[in-house]
Write a protein that holds these residues in place. Structure first.
Motif, short mmCIF file in Angstrom:
data_model
loop_
_atom_site.label_atom_id
_atom_site.label_comp_id
_atom_site.label_asym_id
_atom_site.label_seq_id
_atom_site.Cartn_x
_atom_site.Cartn_y
_atom_site.Cartn_z
N LEU A 7 64.93 14.80 4.12
CA LEU A 7 66.32 15.06 3.79
C LEU A 7 66.96 13.84 3.15
N ALA A 8 66.72 12.67 3.71
CA ALA A 8 67.31 11.43 3.19
C ALA A 8 66.89 11.21 1.74
N GLU A 9 65.59 11.33 1.46
CA GLU A 9 65.09 11.12 0.10
C GLU A 9 65.66 12.14 -0.87
N ASN A 10 65.74 13.39 -0.44
CA ASN A 10 66.24 14.44 -1.33
C ASN A 10 67.74 14.33 -1.59
N VAL A 11 68.52 14.05 -0.56
CA VAL A 11 69.96 13.90 -0.77
C VAL A 11 70.23 12.73 -1.71
N ARG A 12 69.60 11.60 -1.45
CA ARG A 12 69.78 10.43 -2.31
C ARG A 12 69.31 10.73 -3.73
N GLY A 13 68.14 11.35 -3.87
CA GLY A 13 67.59 11.65 -5.18
C GLY A 13 68.45 12.62 -5.98
N HIS A 32 82.59 12.81 5.42
CA HIS A 32 82.91 11.38 5.33
C HIS A 32 81.77 10.61 4.66
N ARG A 33 82.13 9.60 3.86
CA ARG A 33 81.13 8.79 3.16
C ARG A 33 80.15 8.13 4.11
N ASN A 34 80.60 7.68 5.26
CA ASN A 34 79.67 7.06 6.23
C ASN A 34 78.63 8.06 6.73
N TYR A 35 79.03 9.31 6.87
CA TYR A 35 78.10 10.36 7.29
C TYR A 35 77.04 10.58 6.20
N ILE A 36 77.48 10.59 4.94
CA ILE A 36 76.55 10.72 3.81
C ILE A 36 75.58 9.55 3.82
N ALA A 37 76.09 8.34 4.01
CA ALA A 37 75.23 7.14 4.04
C ALA A 37 74.21 7.25 5.18
N ASP A 38 74.65 7.73 6.34
CA ASP A 38 73.73 7.90 7.48
C ASP A 38 72.64 8.92 7.15
N ILE A 39 73.01 10.00 6.49
CA ILE A 39 72.03 11.02 6.08
C ILE A 39 71.00 10.39 5.14
N GLU A 40 71.48 9.63 4.17
CA GLU A 40 70.57 9.03 3.18
C GLU A 40 69.67 7.95 3.78
N ARG A 41 70.05 7.40 4.91
CA ARG A 41 69.19 6.43 5.60
C ARG A 41 68.30 7.11 6.63
N GLY A 42 68.44 8.42 6.80
CA GLY A 42 67.65 9.15 7.79
C GLY A 42 68.08 8.88 9.21
N GLU A 43 69.34 8.48 9.37
CA GLU A 43 69.85 8.10 10.68
C GLU A 43 70.75 9.17 11.30
N ARG A 44 70.84 10.31 10.66
CA ARG A 44 71.77 11.33 11.13
C ARG A 44 71.05 12.67 11.24
N ASN A 45 71.20 13.34 12.37
CA ASN A 45 70.75 14.72 12.51
C ASN A 45 71.88 15.59 11.97
N ILE A 46 71.68 16.12 10.81
CA ILE A 46 72.72 16.87 10.12
C ILE A 46 72.84 18.28 10.71
N ALA A 70 60.98 17.32 -3.34
CA ALA A 70 61.71 18.28 -4.17
C ALA A 70 62.30 17.65 -5.42
N VAL A 71 62.78 16.45 -5.33
CA VAL A 71 63.44 15.82 -6.49
C VAL A 71 62.46 15.62 -7.64
N GLN A 72 61.20 15.33 -7.33
CA GLN A 72 60.22 15.07 -8.40
C GLN A 72 59.94 16.30 -9.25
N TRP A 73 59.96 17.49 -8.67
CA TRP A 73 59.61 18.68 -9.44
C TRP A 73 60.81 19.51 -9.86
N PHE A 74 62.01 19.09 -9.49
CA PHE A 74 63.21 19.85 -9.76
C PHE A 74 63.69 19.63 -11.18
N LYS A 75 63.97 20.72 -11.87
CA LYS A 75 64.58 20.65 -13.21
C LYS A 75 66.05 20.95 -13.05
#
Length: 79
Positions: A7-13, A32-46, A70-75
């Motif tokens: 999830l972290a890699e895909n949200v960031r990507g 909240h932006r801090n929640y997004i940052a936590d997701i992107e670091r893999g520190e949040r159970n969304i 997913a980001v690598q193959w997504f058009k």
């Protein structure tokens, strides 16, 4: 690979693919932006509702954010 990391890699990507900052994604998703940052670091159970809100803001289906690589193959759709 654990789901938080996927999830972290895909949200960031997808955020970067869409040209959004964390603050812009936060505003568009109503999270909240801090929640997004936590997701992107893999520190949040969304929550499912937050997953849907983020996926809508990123214009991808929720299950795509949980798919490894997913980001690598997504058009992207045209903006």
């Amino acid at each position: 690979m654990d789901l938080e990391k996927v999830l972290a890699e895909n949200v960031r990507g997808f955020r970067k693919l869409r040209g959004l900052t964390q603050s812009e994604l936060a505003t568009q998703s109503g999270i909240h932006r801090n929640y997004i940052a936590d997701i992107e670091r893999g520190e949040r159970n969304i929550t499912i509702s937050s997953l849907v809100r983020v996926s809508v803001a990123l214009r991808v289906a929720p299950h795509i954010l949980l798919t490894p690589g997913a980001v690598q193959w997504f058009k992207p759709d045209p903006l």
